[in-house]
Design a protein around this motif. Structure first.
Motif, short mmCIF file in Angstrom:
data_model
loop_
_atom_site.label_atom_id
_atom_site.label_comp_id
_atom_site.label_asym_id
_atom_site.label_seq_id
_atom_site.Cartn_x
_atom_site.Cartn_y
_atom_site.Cartn_z
N GLU A 57 -38.92 18.61 -49.28
CA GLU A 57 -40.32 19.52 -48.72
C GLU A 57 -40.88 19.49 -50.04
OE1 GLU A 57 -41.45 21.15 -45.35
OE2 GLU A 57 -40.86 18.83 -45.71
N CYS A 58 -40.46 19.52 -51.08
CA CYS A 58 -41.47 19.77 -52.21
C CYS A 58 -42.06 18.36 -52.70
CB CYS A 58 -40.66 20.38 -53.45
SG CYS A 58 -40.10 21.90 -53.33
N LEU A 59 -41.50 17.29 -52.40
CA LEU A 59 -41.76 16.16 -52.95
C LEU A 59 -42.66 15.45 -51.80
CD1 LEU A 59 -41.98 13.41 -54.66
CD2 LEU A 59 -40.00 12.71 -53.57
N ARG A 60 -42.67 16.28 -50.54
CA ARG A 60 -43.64 15.87 -49.55
C ARG A 60 -45.00 15.84 -49.65
NH1 ARG A 60 -45.67 19.00 -45.66
NH2 ARG A 60 -44.25 20.64 -45.82
N TYR A 61 -45.30 16.85 -50.66
CA TYR A 61 -46.85 17.39 -51.26
C TYR A 61 -47.43 16.14 -51.87
CZ TYR A 61 -45.28 22.11 -50.05
OH TYR A 61 -44.94 23.36 -49.57
N ALA A 62 -46.66 15.26 -52.52
CA ALA A 62 -47.04 14.12 -53.39
C ALA A 62 -47.20 12.95 -52.74
CB ALA A 62 -46.42 14.05 -54.62
N GLN A 63 -46.40 12.87 -51.33
CA GLN A 63 -46.26 11.67 -50.46
C GLN A 63 -47.56 11.03 -50.28
OE1 GLN A 63 -43.91 12.35 -47.02
NE2 GLN A 63 -43.33 10.26 -46.78
N ALA A 108 -44.81 4.24 -54.68
CA ALA A 108 -44.38 3.02 -54.83
C ALA A 108 -43.80 2.72 -56.16
CB ALA A 108 -45.62 1.92 -54.62
N ALA A 109 -43.96 3.65 -57.21
CA ALA A 109 -43.44 3.30 -58.63
C ALA A 109 -42.20 4.00 -58.94
CB ALA A 109 -44.39 4.06 -59.61
N PHE A 110 -41.70 4.64 -57.63
CA PHE A 110 -40.30 5.20 -57.61
C PHE A 110 -39.75 4.96 -56.26
CE2 PHE A 110 -42.98 7.71 -60.42
CZ PHE A 110 -42.19 7.50 -61.76
N LEU A 156 -39.72 12.45 -61.54
CA LEU A 156 -39.67 11.34 -60.30
C LEU A 156 -38.67 10.26 -61.01
CD1 LEU A 156 -42.85 10.91 -58.27
CD2 LEU A 156 -40.88 12.32 -57.90
N ALA A 157 -39.06 9.69 -62.17
CA ALA A 157 -37.85 8.84 -62.57
C ALA A 157 -36.44 9.41 -62.84
CB ALA A 157 -38.39 8.68 -64.26
N ARG A 158 -36.23 10.60 -63.01
CA ARG A 158 -34.93 11.22 -62.94
C ARG A 158 -34.47 11.32 -61.30
NH1 ARG A 158 -32.97 17.51 -63.78
NH2 ARG A 158 -30.85 17.12 -63.36
N LEU A 159 -35.14 11.55 -60.59
CA LEU A 159 -35.02 11.54 -59.24
C LEU A 159 -34.55 10.23 -58.59
CD1 LEU A 159 -34.41 13.08 -56.51
CD2 LEU A 159 -36.74 12.71 -56.13
N ASP A 160 -35.36 9.12 -58.93
CA ASP A 160 -35.27 7.83 -58.72
C ASP A 160 -33.91 7.08 -59.22
OD1 ASP A 160 -36.97 6.09 -57.07
OD2 ASP A 160 -36.54 4.57 -58.78
N ALA A 161 -33.51 7.61 -60.44
CA ALA A 161 -32.18 7.05 -61.14
C ALA A 161 -31.00 7.81 -60.09
CB ALA A 161 -32.34 7.49 -62.55
N ALA A 219 -37.79 5.76 -50.59
CA ALA A 219 -37.06 5.33 -49.69
C ALA A 219 -36.17 6.58 -48.93
CB ALA A 219 -36.13 4.10 -49.96
N TRP A 220 -35.67 7.30 -49.84
CA TRP A 220 -34.95 8.61 -49.63
C TRP A 220 -35.78 9.29 -48.87
CZ3 TRP A 220 -36.26 13.15 -51.76
CH2 TRP A 220 -35.54 14.21 -51.57
N LEU A 221 -37.03 9.71 -49.44
CA LEU A 221 -37.99 10.59 -48.45
C LEU A 221 -38.06 10.17 -47.22
CD1 LEU A 221 -39.53 13.24 -48.53
CD2 LEU A 221 -41.51 11.96 -49.59
N GLU A 222 -38.27 8.94 -47.00
CA GLU A 222 -38.44 8.24 -45.64
C GLU A 222 -37.18 8.32 -45.02
OE1 GLU A 222 -39.64 4.42 -46.59
OE2 GLU A 222 -41.84 4.90 -46.95
N ARG A 223 -36.11 8.25 -45.37
CA ARG A 223 -34.88 8.73 -44.57
C ARG A 223 -34.92 10.08 -44.10
NH1 ARG A 223 -32.49 5.15 -48.34
NH2 ARG A 223 -31.70 7.17 -49.66
N CYS A 224 -35.27 11.07 -45.09
CA CYS A 224 -35.04 12.29 -44.67
C CYS A 224 -35.86 12.62 -43.31
CB CYS A 224 -35.42 13.27 -45.91
SG CYS A 224 -34.34 13.32 -47.05
#
Length: 215
Positions: A172-178, A185-187, A145-150, A192-197
């Motif tokens: 759709e993979c990250l949604r499982y951790a949402q 909140a740490a990323f 998630l740090a990599r994705l956030d960057a 914000a990107w997931l919410e846009r999607c």
């Protein structure tokens, strides 16, 4: 015509969302997971992952599966990539570099995000065993998630400056951790990107169909 086998409450949500983005006509066979039925072999039971008719499509008995003329695919991310390349226009990679990036992010989602995110989703907080699983999942997701956030710092979407199949697959993979609010909140860029999607009309339509299915 494309046929998608699998209920919305499965990884079939990925190609079903993508098809909604494209606006492509397709057939949908709502194959349900056999383990969700009291007796998947009972006479007259709905088609499921143990049914002979479905095992003829995917002998492994997993959903989703897809047929497109004489092509059969059985992995959700491969299905998404095929649909995007053949039918998706600007949702598909437009250059070899974009194809390489899209492949990278698909594999990243499958190998670095999905496993621990699913562990977290299925754990029921409140017991020492479940809390330990959640803590381990949170720890396992820190680096990816740090990599994705960057990567998303200053970007709206995963590849180029447009929404693509890469966004569908990773989201759709990250949604499982949402559901883990502290983790997300740490990323903030990834959140914000997931919410846009998920604000896109095609996602909302897919999600409504998913909620309409029996849990």
């Amino acid at each position: 015509m494309i046929t998608i086998y699998g209920v919305y409450r499965s990884r079939a949500s990925r190609p079903l969302w993508l098809l909604g983005e494209i606006g492509l006509d397709f057939q949908h066979v709502p194959v349900i997971q056999g383990y969700r039925l009291p007796d998947p072999a009972a006479p007259g039971v709905q088609i499921n992952t143990t049914s002979a008719a479905f095992r003829a499509i995917n002998p492994q008995g997993q959903i989703p599966a897809m047929t497109d003329d004489d092509l059969t695919l059985t992995e959700s991310l491969a299905i998404c990539q095929h649909i995007a390349r053949k039918y998706g226009g600007r949702l598909a990679p437009q250059t070899l570099n974009e194809q390489a990036e899209t492949d990278q992010w698909a594999l990243f989602a499958a190998t670095s995000i999905e496993g621990p995110a699913l562990e977290m989703l299925y754990a029921q907080p409140g017991t020492p065993e479940a809390d330990a699983k959640i803590a381990a999942s949170v720890e396992a997701l820190q680096r990816p998630l740090a990599r994705l956030d960057a990567h998303l710092d200053g970007r709206e979407w995963m590849v180029d400056a447009r929404f693509t199949v890469a966004d569908v697959m990773v989201a759709e993979c990250l949604r499982y951790a949402q559901g883990n609010a502290a983790l997300m909140a740490a990323f903030p860029n990834a959140k914000a990107w997931l919410e846009r999607c998920q604000s896109r009309p095609a996602f909302k339509e897919m999600w409504e169909a998913r909620l309409a299915e029996p849990a």
